[in-house]
Write a protein that holds these residues in place. Structure first.
Motif, PDB file in Angstrom:
ATOM      1  N   UNK A   1      11.352   6.446 -12.199  1.00  0.00           N
ATOM      2  CA  UNK A   1      10.150   5.608 -12.166  1.00  0.00           C
ATOM      3  C   UNK A   1       9.193   5.956 -13.295  1.00  0.00           C
ATOM      4  N   UNK A   2       9.081   7.234 -13.590  1.00  0.00           N
ATOM      5  CA  UNK A   2       8.155   7.656 -14.640  1.00  0.00           C
ATOM      6  C   UNK A   2       8.674   7.366 -16.044  1.00  0.00           C
ATOM      7  N   UNK A   3       9.994   7.208 -16.163  1.00  0.00           N
ATOM      8  CA  UNK A   3      10.544   6.979 -17.500  1.00  0.00           C
ATOM      9  C   UNK A   3      10.565   5.501 -17.867  1.00  0.00           C
ATOM     10  N   UNK A   4      10.374   4.618 -16.864  1.00  0.00           N
ATOM     11  CA  UNK A   4      10.415   3.174 -17.132  1.00  0.00           C
ATOM     12  C   UNK A   4       9.349   2.750 -18.146  1.00  0.00           C
TER      13      UNK A   4
ATOM     14  N   UNK B   1      16.427  17.044  -2.392  1.00  0.00           N
ATOM     15  CA  UNK B   1      15.323  17.029  -3.352  1.00  0.00           C
ATOM     16  C   UNK B   1      15.740  16.429  -4.682  1.00  0.00           C
ATOM     17  N   UNK B   2      17.018  16.594  -5.050  1.00  0.00           N
ATOM     18  CA  UNK B   2      17.466  16.021  -6.327  1.00  0.00           C
ATOM     19  C   UNK B   2      17.393  14.494  -6.286  1.00  0.00           C
ATOM     20  N   UNK B   3      17.558  13.909  -5.092  1.00  0.00           N
ATOM     21  CA  UNK B   3      17.425  12.460  -4.979  1.00  0.00           C
ATOM     22  C   UNK B   3      15.978  12.043  -5.198  1.00  0.00           C
ATOM     23  N   UNK B   4      15.053  12.739  -4.524  1.00  0.00           N
ATOM     24  CA  UNK B   4      13.635  12.394  -4.655  1.00  0.00           C
ATOM     25  C   UNK B   4      13.147  12.602  -6.087  1.00  0.00           C
ATOM     26  N   UNK B   5      13.503  13.736  -6.677  1.00  0.00           N
ATOM     27  CA  UNK B   5      13.063  14.001  -8.040  1.00  0.00           C
ATOM     28  C   UNK B   5      13.742  13.062  -9.030  1.00  0.00           C
ATOM     29  N   UNK B   6      14.983  12.677  -8.743  1.00  0.00           N
ATOM     30  CA  UNK B   6      15.656  11.714  -9.612  1.00  0.00           C
ATOM     31  C   UNK B   6      14.980  10.355  -9.588  1.00  0.00           C
ATOM     32  N   UNK B   7      14.562   9.915  -8.381  1.00  0.00           N
ATOM     33  CA  UNK B   7      13.846   8.643  -8.268  1.00  0.00           C
ATOM     34  C   UNK B   7      12.515   8.712  -9.000  1.00  0.00           C
ATOM     35  N   UNK B   8      11.781   9.805  -8.795  1.00  0.00           N
ATOM     36  CA  UNK B   8      10.491   9.952  -9.472  1.00  0.00           C
ATOM     37  C   UNK B   8      10.654   9.991 -10.987  1.00  0.00           C
ATOM     38  N   UNK B   9      11.703  10.676 -11.445  1.00  0.00           N
ATOM     39  CA  UNK B   9      11.947  10.737 -12.887  1.00  0.00           C
ATOM     40  C   UNK B   9      12.269   9.352 -13.443  1.00  0.00           C
TER      41      UNK B   9
ATOM     42  N   UNK C   1       0.819  -1.215   0.000  1.00  0.00           N
ATOM     43  CA  UNK C   1       0.000   0.000   0.000  1.00  0.00           C
ATOM     44  C   UNK C   1       0.846   1.256   0.000  1.00  0.00           C
ATOM     45  N   UNK C   2       2.099   1.141  -0.443  1.00  0.00           N
ATOM     46  CA  UNK C   2       2.996   2.285  -0.510  1.00  0.00           C
ATOM     47  C   UNK C   2       3.581   2.364  -1.907  1.00  0.00           C
ATOM     48  N   UNK C   3       3.233   3.392  -2.633  1.00  0.00           N
ATOM     49  CA  UNK C   3       3.766   3.568  -3.979  1.00  0.00           C
ATOM     50  C   UNK C   3       5.187   4.132  -3.901  1.00  0.00           C
TER      51      UNK C   3
END
Length: 217
Positions: free
Chosen positions: A125-128, A115-123, A97-99
């Motif tokens: 994940x979204x590019x996969x 923040x660059x770590x968090x945004x890098x992870x999100x980027x 239950x945790x995305x």
């Protein structure tokens, strides 16, 4: 519970059971993890897969320590084999239950990760999904020219790397155009708060786990 708290809790439990042997505690964790997954309405097929996938690793550990060891120890073999299921089920309880997006945001807001770590992870994940689609397009284009690109073909991965580099450059330019800067403070779109019940529940679980670990065999 807060995503960061769940992750740290699973990490602490995994580290502690790797340092101290307690078969009873391992079995209790497995039982409570299965009950939690059932409470979260996991499908029977996924539950069976979750139990079946680690079976090979658990059986290998058991066989190595019991059948092929100079001094076989049934208790130690069962204890170390059950750890495989503890690791698997605790991580599944965290992820069910945790995305990844909420976990990355929680790390940034609650653990003050850059923040660059968090945004890098999100980027990433979204590019996969885009990369998967790009690989399909590359293979389809090759088949139209009479060239079959297998899963292990270096040409396929070379072209995919070129697309990934181009996408990364476009993403970096897009973030800069929207005012992203590593050293600047940013507002939060989706907040991941830490509530008092998160502290109480985490403390209760950790205390109960340590009591069982150091009192039960």
């Amino acid at each position: 519970m807060n995503p960061s708290f769940k992750f740290v809790l699973a990490l602490i439990i995994s580290l502690e059971i790797s340092l101290k042997t307690s078969l009873t505690t391992n079995l209790l964790i497995i039982i409570f993890a299965l009950l939690y997954l059932v409470y979260k309405h996991i499908s029977p097929v996924k539950l069976l897969l979750t139990l079946a996938v680690p079976l090979i690793a658990a059986f290998t550990v058991f066989a190595t320590l019991y059948w092929f060891a100079p001094q076989p120890d049934l208790y130690n073999a069962f204890s170390l084999a059950s750890r495989i299921y503890v690791y698997t089920l605790t991580i599944y309880c965290v992820s069910i239950d945790t995305s990844p997006e909420n976990l990355a945001r929680s790390f940034e807001q609650n653990f003050h990760l850059p923040s660059k770590f968090a945004y890098g992870v999100l980027a990433a994940l979204n590019i996969i999904p885009r990369m998967r689609q790009a690989v399909k397009q590359i293979r389809t284009a090759g088949m139209m020219r009479g060239v079959y690109l297998s899963f292990w073909s270096p040409i396929l991965y070379f072209k995919a790397i070129l697309i990934a580099l181009n996408s990364a450059e476009n993403l970096a330019q897009g973030m800069e155009s929207h005012g992203f800067h590593e050293a600047a403070s940013r507002s939060v779109i989706v907040t991941v708060p830490v509530k008092q019940r998160d502290w109480l529940l985490a403390a209760f679980i950790l205390l109960s786990f340590n009591l069982a670990l150091f009192t039960l065999t």
